[in-house]
Enzyme design. Structure first.
Site, PDB file in Angstrom:
ATOM      1  N   LYS A 181      -9.055  58.640  51.932  1.00 46.95           N
ATOM      2  CA  LYS A 181     -10.076  57.660  51.572  1.00 46.95           C
ATOM      3  C   LYS A 181      -9.779  56.310  52.215  1.00 46.95           C
ATOM      4  CE  LYS A 181     -11.236  60.119  47.377  1.00 46.95           C
ATOM      5  NZ  LYS A 181     -10.898  60.381  45.988  1.00 46.95           N
ATOM      6  N   GLN A 229      -8.396  57.428  40.933  1.00 46.05           N
ATOM      7  CA  GLN A 229      -8.235  58.830  41.321  1.00 46.05           C
ATOM      8  C   GLN A 229      -7.976  59.690  40.081  1.00 46.05           C
ATOM      9  OE1 GLN A 229      -8.692  60.015  44.353  1.00 46.05           O
ATOM     10  NE2 GLN A 229      -7.910  62.074  44.120  1.00 46.05           N
ATOM     11  N   ASP A 275     -17.645  55.763  42.202  1.00 46.62           N
ATOM     12  CA  ASP A 275     -17.657  57.194  41.909  1.00 46.62           C
ATOM     13  C   ASP A 275     -18.938  57.583  41.157  1.00 46.62           C
ATOM     14  OD1 ASP A 275     -15.407  58.691  42.800  1.00 46.62           O
ATOM     15  OD2 ASP A 275     -14.118  57.705  41.329  1.00 46.62           O
TER      16      ASP A 275
HETATM   17  N1  GUE Z   1     -12.059  59.368  41.131  1.00 46.55           N
HETATM   18  C1  GUE Z   1     -12.095  60.457  41.910  1.00 46.55           C
HETATM   19  N2  GUE Z   1     -13.117  60.604  42.780  1.00 46.55           N
HETATM   20  C2  GUE Z   1     -13.173  61.695  43.591  1.00 46.55           C
HETATM   21  O1  GUE Z   1     -14.113  61.835  44.399  1.00 46.55           O
HETATM   22  C3  GUE Z   1     -12.127  62.680  43.496  1.00 46.55           C
HETATM   23  C4  GUE Z   1     -11.096  62.474  42.576  1.00 46.55           C
HETATM   24  N3  GUE Z   1     -11.120  61.367  41.785  1.00 46.55           N
HETATM   25  N4  GUE Z   1     -10.092  63.368  42.456  1.00 46.55           N
HETATM   26  C5  GUE Z   1      -9.974  64.507  43.332  1.00 46.55           C
HETATM   27  C6  GUE Z   1     -11.334  64.972  43.814  1.00 46.55           C
HETATM   28  C7  GUE Z   1     -11.301  65.854  45.036  1.00 46.55           C
HETATM   29  N5  GUE Z   1     -12.075  65.169  46.048  1.00 46.55           N
HETATM   30  C8  GUE Z   1     -12.221  65.602  47.358  1.00 46.55           C
HETATM   31  C9  GUE Z   1     -12.824  64.835  48.337  1.00 46.55           C
HETATM   32  C10 GUE Z   1     -12.883  65.259  49.653  1.00 46.55           C
HETATM   33  C11 GUE Z   1     -12.334  66.451  50.035  1.00 46.55           C
HETATM   34  C12 GUE Z   1     -12.362  66.842  51.465  1.00 46.55           C
HETATM   35  O2  GUE Z   1     -12.711  66.072  52.340  1.00 46.55           O
HETATM   36  N6  GUE Z   1     -11.956  68.096  51.780  1.00 46.55           N
HETATM   37  C13 GUE Z   1     -11.862  68.590  53.134  1.00 46.55           C
HETATM   38  C14 GUE Z   1     -10.518  69.212  53.392  1.00 46.55           C
HETATM   39  C15 GUE Z   1      -9.372  68.286  53.107  1.00 46.55           C
HETATM   40  C16 GUE Z   1      -8.024  68.948  53.279  1.00 46.55           C
HETATM   41  O3  GUE Z   1      -7.761  69.489  54.368  1.00 46.55           O
HETATM   42  O4  GUE Z   1      -7.237  68.927  52.303  1.00 46.55           O
HETATM   43  C17 GUE Z   1     -12.932  69.648  53.376  1.00 46.55           C
HETATM   44  O5  GUE Z   1     -13.423  70.198  52.407  1.00 46.55           O
HETATM   45  O6  GUE Z   1     -13.205  69.918  54.533  1.00 46.55           O
HETATM   46  C18 GUE Z   1     -11.770  67.242  49.077  1.00 46.55           C
HETATM   47  C19 GUE Z   1     -11.711  66.828  47.753  1.00 46.55           C
HETATM   48  C20 GUE Z   1     -12.494  63.983  45.543  1.00 46.55           C
HETATM   49  N7  GUE Z   1     -12.099  63.819  44.285  1.00 46.55           N
END
Ligand code: GUE
Length: 285
Positions: free
Chosen positions: A56, A100, A123
């Site tokens: 992020k 987070q 968020d």
């Molecule tokens: N307050 C808060 N807000 C959130 O938005 C939040 C959170 N807490 N806690 C955890 C989860 C999880 N999350 C993700 C965001 C992007 C990918 C992402 O970009 N994933 C990539 C892969 C990333 C990798 O390789 O690990 C994809 O799907 O292609 C994944 C998971 C947001 N979260």
């Protein structure tokens, strides 16, 4: 995979959204307005959370925004965390605040999210913002559902009049997703842990959004031929690979569009977070 099914590429769309955000940030700053600032609060040392937070922060810098990271130890008291939130609420250089999740068990998540100034809640988890979404009035919208709506639009899929099934009823994805689809005039069904006969519901879906975190829960032969499938689930397997909630190979034999994991919904979540931070900055001055 038959040529009839197309992969909904979240990476490419996220790159587009990010360059639009970067251009708007540059215009704003050239006009003398402040650089949008995102404060990211991370409690504890969970390695997966650390990776997401790093992503992020890098994403912010890439679009010309400022990011401020606040790391607190896992043992921090709720009072201390609430004091930090108040301090960020009052800081004019901070336009967005992201705490987070998950938080350690001794901290009341709802109290923490409820303390974030709604105008800085990038968020979109604050009850005021969820209420605005439910009422269909403008506000900061949760990033993952917002990203899913963008993915649908990019595929030329209009939810109006379609049967949409959302599997998973979490406050951060399933519920706001159902509200987004309802606002777009879909007929919406929400399935959850107590749902009887999940396959029978899934089989009717013109649009299927799955956000359960149960890898491979949705079998390909449940998918209605021609359905649009958005897989929000993302689980790291023992061998290190990431996998979704939908059995991709068999589902893509029936769907018309499907998001891969990784490279589908995840990158759109981050892109929408940046967009929300810019929107929060624009609304503040
Ligand atoms: N307050 C808060 N807000 C959130 O938005 C939040 C959170 N807490 N806690 C955890 C989860 C999880 N999350 C993700 C965001 C992007 C990918 C992402 O970009 N994933 C990539 C892969 C990333 C990798 O390789 O690990 C994809 O799907 O292609 C994944 C998971 C947001 N979260």
């Amino acid at each position: 995979m038959p040529s009839a099914c197309q992969v909904l590429d979240g990476r490419t769309l996220a790159t587009q959204v990010r360059s639009e955000v970067a251009a708007r940030v540059a215009r704003r700053c050239a006009a003398g307005a402040s650089v949008p600032g995102l404060a990211v609060v991370l409690v504890g040392e969970d390695p997966a959370s650390q990776v997401y937070v790093r992503h992020k922060i890098a994403a912010c810098e890439q679009v010309g925004m400022r990011s401020l990271s606040h790391r607190l130890s896992a043992g921090v008291s709720e009072t201390e965390l609430l004091m930090l939130i108040e301090q960020l609420n009052a800081d004019p250089a901070v336009h967005g605040i992201l705490v987070q999740l998950p938080l350690p068990a001794h901290i009341d998540v709802r109290r923490v999210i409820g303390r974030i100034a709604p105008g800085k809640d990038v968020d979109g988890f604050h009850p005021e913002n969820l209420g605005r979404l439910a009422a269909g009035v403008p506000g900061l919208r949760p990033c993952t559902p917002k990203g899913c709506m963008r993915l649908l639009a990019s595929a030329g899929v209009d939810p109006c009049g379609k049967l949409a099934v959302v599997v998973g009823a979490s406050t951060i994805v399933g519920r706001p997703m159902a509200l987004e689809l309802l606002k777009a005039e879909a007929t919406v069904l929400v399935a959850h842990k107590q749902t009887c006969d999940l396959p029978q519901l899934v089989r009717q879906a013109d649009i299927l959004v799955v956000a359960t975190g149960v890898p491979g829960l949705i079998r390909g032969d449940w998918i209605k031929p021609g359905a649009v499938v958005l897989d929000v689930g993302i689980t790291r397997l023992a061998d290190g690979r990431l996998t979704g909630d939908v059995q991709f190979e068999t589902a893509s034999a029936r769907a018309s569009w499907i998001t891969p994991v990784p490279g589908g919904v995840g990158p759109m979540t981050i892109a929408c977070l940046l967009e929300n931070t810019l929107e929060a900055a624009e609304a503040s001055a």
